[in-house]
Design a protein around this motif. Structure first.
Motif, PDB file in Angstrom:
ATOM      1  N   VAL A 176       7.809  -2.251  16.811  1.00  0.00           N
ATOM      2  CA  VAL A 176       7.146  -2.717  15.577  1.00  0.00           C
ATOM      3  C   VAL A 176       8.111  -2.797  14.392  1.00  0.00           C
ATOM      4  CG1 VAL A 176       5.196  -2.808  13.592  1.00  0.00           C
ATOM      5  CG2 VAL A 176       4.765  -2.648  15.960  1.00  0.00           C
ATOM      6  N   ARG A 177       8.260  -3.534  13.634  1.00  0.00           N
ATOM      7  CA  ARG A 177       9.388  -3.729  12.542  1.00  0.00           C
ATOM      8  C   ARG A 177       8.605  -3.761  11.167  1.00  0.00           C
ATOM      9  NH1 ARG A 177      14.188  -7.120  13.664  1.00  0.00           N
ATOM     10  NH2 ARG A 177      14.844  -5.092  14.780  1.00  0.00           N
ATOM     11  N   ALA A 178       8.730  -2.804  10.158  1.00  0.00           N
ATOM     12  CA  ALA A 178       8.359  -2.872   8.907  1.00  0.00           C
ATOM     13  C   ALA A 178       9.217  -2.858   7.666  1.00  0.00           C
ATOM     14  CB  ALA A 178       7.303  -1.771   8.830  1.00  0.00           C
ATOM     15  N   PRO A 179       8.990  -3.524   6.848  1.00  0.00           N
ATOM     16  CA  PRO A 179      10.124  -3.660   5.659  1.00  0.00           C
ATOM     17  C   PRO A 179       9.949  -2.486   4.836  1.00  0.00           C
ATOM     18  CG  PRO A 179       8.372  -5.170   5.165  1.00  0.00           C
ATOM     19  CD  PRO A 179       7.850  -4.527   6.510  1.00  0.00           C
ATOM     20  N   GLY A 180      11.164  -2.281   3.811  1.00  0.00           N
ATOM     21  CA  GLY A 180      11.024  -1.308   2.731  1.00  0.00           C
ATOM     22  C   GLY A 180      10.472  -2.329   1.797  1.00  0.00           C
ATOM     23  N   LYS A 181      10.421  -1.682   0.528  1.00  0.00           N
ATOM     24  CA  LYS A 181      10.012  -2.739  -0.797  1.00  0.00           C
ATOM     25  C   LYS A 181      10.707  -2.395  -1.993  1.00  0.00           C
ATOM     26  CE  LYS A 181       7.519   0.743  -2.830  1.00  0.00           C
ATOM     27  NZ  LYS A 181       7.793   1.268  -4.329  1.00  0.00           N
ATOM     28  N   ILE A 182      10.664  -3.174  -2.904  1.00  0.00           N
ATOM     29  CA  ILE A 182      11.046  -2.709  -4.301  1.00  0.00           C
ATOM     30  C   ILE A 182       9.948  -3.264  -5.159  1.00  0.00           C
ATOM     31  CG2 ILE A 182      13.500  -3.109  -4.068  1.00  0.00           C
ATOM     32  CD1 ILE A 182      13.365  -5.843  -4.950  1.00  0.00           C
ATOM     33  N   ASN A 183      10.058  -2.529  -6.324  1.00  0.00           N
ATOM     34  CA  ASN A 183       9.091  -3.078  -7.469  1.00  0.00           C
ATOM     35  C   ASN A 183       9.548  -3.611  -8.518  1.00  0.00           C
ATOM     36  OD1 ASN A 183       8.417  -0.154  -6.059  1.00  0.00           O
ATOM     37  ND2 ASN A 183       6.301  -0.728  -6.955  1.00  0.00           N
ATOM     38  N   LEU A 184       9.381  -4.939  -8.691  1.00  0.00           N
ATOM     39  CA  LEU A 184       9.602  -5.778  -9.520  1.00  0.00           C
ATOM     40  C   LEU A 184       9.407  -5.411 -10.759  1.00  0.00           C
ATOM     41  CD1 LEU A 184       9.279  -9.358  -7.925  1.00  0.00           C
ATOM     42  CD2 LEU A 184      11.052  -7.507  -7.380  1.00  0.00           C
ATOM     43  N   PHE A 185       8.190  -5.039 -11.162  1.00  0.00           N
ATOM     44  CA  PHE A 185       7.654  -4.667 -12.325  1.00  0.00           C
ATOM     45  C   PHE A 185       6.548  -3.518 -12.161  1.00  0.00           C
ATOM     46  CE2 PHE A 185       4.332  -5.016 -15.513  1.00  0.00           C
ATOM     47  CZ  PHE A 185       4.964  -5.389 -16.548  1.00  0.00           C
ATOM     48  N   MET A 186       6.599  -2.776 -13.017  1.00  0.00           N
ATOM     49  CA  MET A 186       5.787  -1.398 -12.919  1.00  0.00           C
ATOM     50  C   MET A 186       5.302  -0.879 -14.286  1.00  0.00           C
ATOM     51  SD  MET A 186       5.962   1.465 -10.043  1.00  0.00           S
ATOM     52  CE  MET A 186       4.681   2.743  -9.634  1.00  0.00           C
ATOM     53  N   ARG A 187       3.827  -0.967 -14.447  1.00  0.00           N
ATOM     54  CA  ARG A 187       3.218  -0.216 -15.664  1.00  0.00           C
ATOM     55  C   ARG A 187       2.325   0.821 -15.156  1.00  0.00           C
ATOM     56  NH1 ARG A 187       3.923   0.425 -20.129  1.00  0.00           N
ATOM     57  NH2 ARG A 187       2.474  -0.912 -21.399  1.00  0.00           N
ATOM     58  N   VAL A 188       2.683   1.846 -15.940  1.00  0.00           N
ATOM     59  CA  VAL A 188       1.809   3.161 -15.448  1.00  0.00           C
ATOM     60  C   VAL A 188       0.817   3.765 -16.523  1.00  0.00           C
ATOM     61  CG1 VAL A 188       2.141   5.472 -14.611  1.00  0.00           C
ATOM     62  CG2 VAL A 188       3.887   3.844 -14.080  1.00  0.00           C
ATOM     63  N   ALA A 189      -0.366   3.968 -16.134  1.00  0.00           N
ATOM     64  CA  ALA A 189      -1.280   4.206 -17.040  1.00  0.00           C
ATOM     65  C   ALA A 189      -1.110   6.074 -17.419  1.00  0.00           C
ATOM     66  CB  ALA A 189      -2.636   4.090 -16.796  1.00  0.00           C
ATOM     67  N   GLU A 190      -1.898   6.356 -18.353  1.00  0.00           N
ATOM     68  CA  GLU A 190      -2.116   7.824 -18.523  1.00  0.00           C
ATOM     69  C   GLU A 190      -2.434   8.561 -17.182  1.00  0.00           C
ATOM     70  OE1 GLU A 190      -0.619   9.637 -20.503  1.00  0.00           O
ATOM     71  OE2 GLU A 190      -0.302   8.739 -22.607  1.00  0.00           O
ATOM     72  N   PRO A 191      -2.334   9.871 -16.976  1.00  0.00           N
ATOM     73  CA  PRO A 191      -3.028  10.130 -15.599  1.00  0.00           C
ATOM     74  C   PRO A 191      -4.493  10.486 -15.891  1.00  0.00           C
ATOM     75  CG  PRO A 191      -1.549  12.028 -16.905  1.00  0.00           C
ATOM     76  CD  PRO A 191      -1.532  10.819 -17.408  1.00  0.00           C
ATOM     77  N   GLY A 192      -5.385  10.307 -14.751  1.00  0.00           N
ATOM     78  CA  GLY A 192      -6.605  10.432 -14.988  1.00  0.00           C
ATOM     79  C   GLY A 192      -7.217  12.074 -14.816  1.00  0.00           C
ATOM     80  N   ASP A 193      -8.412  12.268 -14.750  1.00  0.00           N
ATOM     81  CA  ASP A 193      -8.834  13.722 -14.675  1.00  0.00           C
ATOM     82  C   ASP A 193      -8.446  14.059 -13.405  1.00  0.00           C
ATOM     83  OD1 ASP A 193     -10.025  13.204 -17.134  1.00  0.00           O
ATOM     84  OD2 ASP A 193     -12.049  12.732 -16.219  1.00  0.00           O
ATOM     85  N   ASP A 194      -8.124  13.297 -12.301  1.00  0.00           N
ATOM     86  CA  ASP A 194      -7.762  13.716 -11.141  1.00  0.00           C
ATOM     87  C   ASP A 194      -6.176  14.066 -10.994  1.00  0.00           C
ATOM     88  OD1 ASP A 194      -6.968  11.355 -10.911  1.00  0.00           O
ATOM     89  OD2 ASP A 194      -8.040  10.774  -9.232  1.00  0.00           O
ATOM     90  N   GLY A 195      -5.664  13.701 -12.146  1.00  0.00           N
ATOM     91  CA  GLY A 195      -4.047  13.908 -12.099  1.00  0.00           C
ATOM     92  C   GLY A 195      -3.363  12.726 -11.635  1.00  0.00           C
ATOM     93  N   TYR A 196      -4.178  11.579 -11.190  1.00  0.00           N
ATOM     94  CA  TYR A 196      -3.301  10.542 -10.723  1.00  0.00           C
ATOM     95  C   TYR A 196      -3.406   9.523 -11.658  1.00  0.00           C
ATOM     96  CZ  TYR A 196      -3.461  12.213  -5.990  1.00  0.00           C
ATOM     97  OH  TYR A 196      -3.130  13.017  -4.880  1.00  0.00           O
TER      98      TYR A 196
END
Length: 312
Positions: free
Chosen positions: A12-32
């Motif tokens: 099986v062959r699987a690709p790597g990825k790039i993130n063309l756009f990324m917005r990140v919220a503040e961490p939640g109560d669980d730290g994520y």
């Protein structure tokens, strides 16, 4: 139960990825952190060959340094194989021979690609016959990027990045990737982003969104149009400031790529891999030569490409 192997081995062959756009919220109560990201699978691949074994084993080769990778149950590919076996009642084991070309801790989802490939390979090897949705459900339990490694193409990811919505991308986009000689810890980069935001040291467009993060519609428009010039103006990564803060030398390479003809450059995911968008294949090849001549490890890739699939 015991299921006879459907094939003596599966590649099986699987690709790597790039993130063309990324917005990140503040961490939640669980730290994520919730995110909104635009993924694109690119033509840099991980190859996984699954063969029957008494237990669960993994071995590595490839063009990247694999000497420090775990080969025990902490390895994500092994976890994927075990999860599939547990969910389907398979009692056999598997040996996973992984040929790695996606940089380790490079922000391109190489470990996630290994896990996605392991799911597809073991499903075929054991003849368990899971549906695409069932495999996706298992992938989401393994990590945020694993479902996209299964799907490939171009997609919007929300939540932890695992809730996917396919995106139409016309034609092919050409990228030059520059690989660092070091890795960056994803938790460390997110932690640095939180610190920089807390101290008011991020650019205005990387301040935490007031509500749920969203992908800029300009990204979707550019992808639908197949227009690299439009896409160049819409690329963005909230994590860039944090990655550059931890590895300031990345900023120098971004400047070099811009001066050498890239339409735009950005940090891929949590870095340190950098992705430069070119006008077309010829321009990408020229850019890769320039960056390589400056002493950097560079590769021309294109996207979107398919997700994890059996190689016949």
């Amino acid at each position: 139960m015991t299921i006879a192997a459907a094939q003596p081995s599966v590649h099986v062959r699987a690709p790597g990825k790039i993130n063309l756009f990324m917005r990140v919220a503040e961490p939640g109560d669980d730290g994520y952190h919730d995110v909104a990201t635009a993924y694109q699978a690119v033509s840099l691949y991980e190859d996984v060959v699954a063969t029957p074994a008494a237990g669960f084993e993994v071995s590595f080769s490839g063009s990247v340094d694999v000497s420090g990778l775990p080969v025990d149950d902490s390895n994500l590919a092994i976890r994927a194989a075990r999860l599939l076996a547990e969910e389907t009642g398979v009692t056999e084991g598997v040996h996973l021979a992984i040929d790695k070309h996606v940089p380790i801790a490079g922000g391109m989802g190489g470990g996630s690609a290994d896990a996605a490939a392991a799911l597809v390979a073991c499903d075929a090897l054991w003849g368990t016959g899971l549906t695409k949705d069932e495999l996706h459900g298992l992938a989401a339990r393994l990590g945020a990027d694993v479902p996209f490694s299964l799907a490939g193409g171009t997609a919007i990811g929300t939540g932890r990045g695992d809730r996917l919505s396919p995106v139409l991308a016309t034609g092919s986009f050409h990228w030059v990737l520059v690989f660092a000689e070091f890795g960056l810890s994803t938790p460390a980069v997110y932690g640095e982003l939180d610190r920089l935001r807390g101290e008011g040291q991020v650019p205005p467009d990387s301040v935490a969104p007031a509500g749920a993060p969203a992908v800029d519609p300009a990204v979707l428009q550019a992808l639908r149009a197949g227009d690299p010039g439009l896409l160049a103006g819409a690329l963005h990564n909230d994590l860039a400031a944090a990655a550059i803060g931890l590895a300031p030398e990345l900023d120098e390479v971004l400047r070099l790529g811009a001066s050498a003809g890239a339409l735009a450059g950005l940090v891929s995911g949590s870095g340190p891999t950098l992705a430069f968008l070119a006008e077309g294949a010829d321009e990408a090849i020229s850019l890769a030569v320039t960056l390589s001549s400056a002493g950097h490890t560079a590769a021309h890739v294109h996207g979107p490409v398919h997700g994890a699939r059996v190689v016949r």
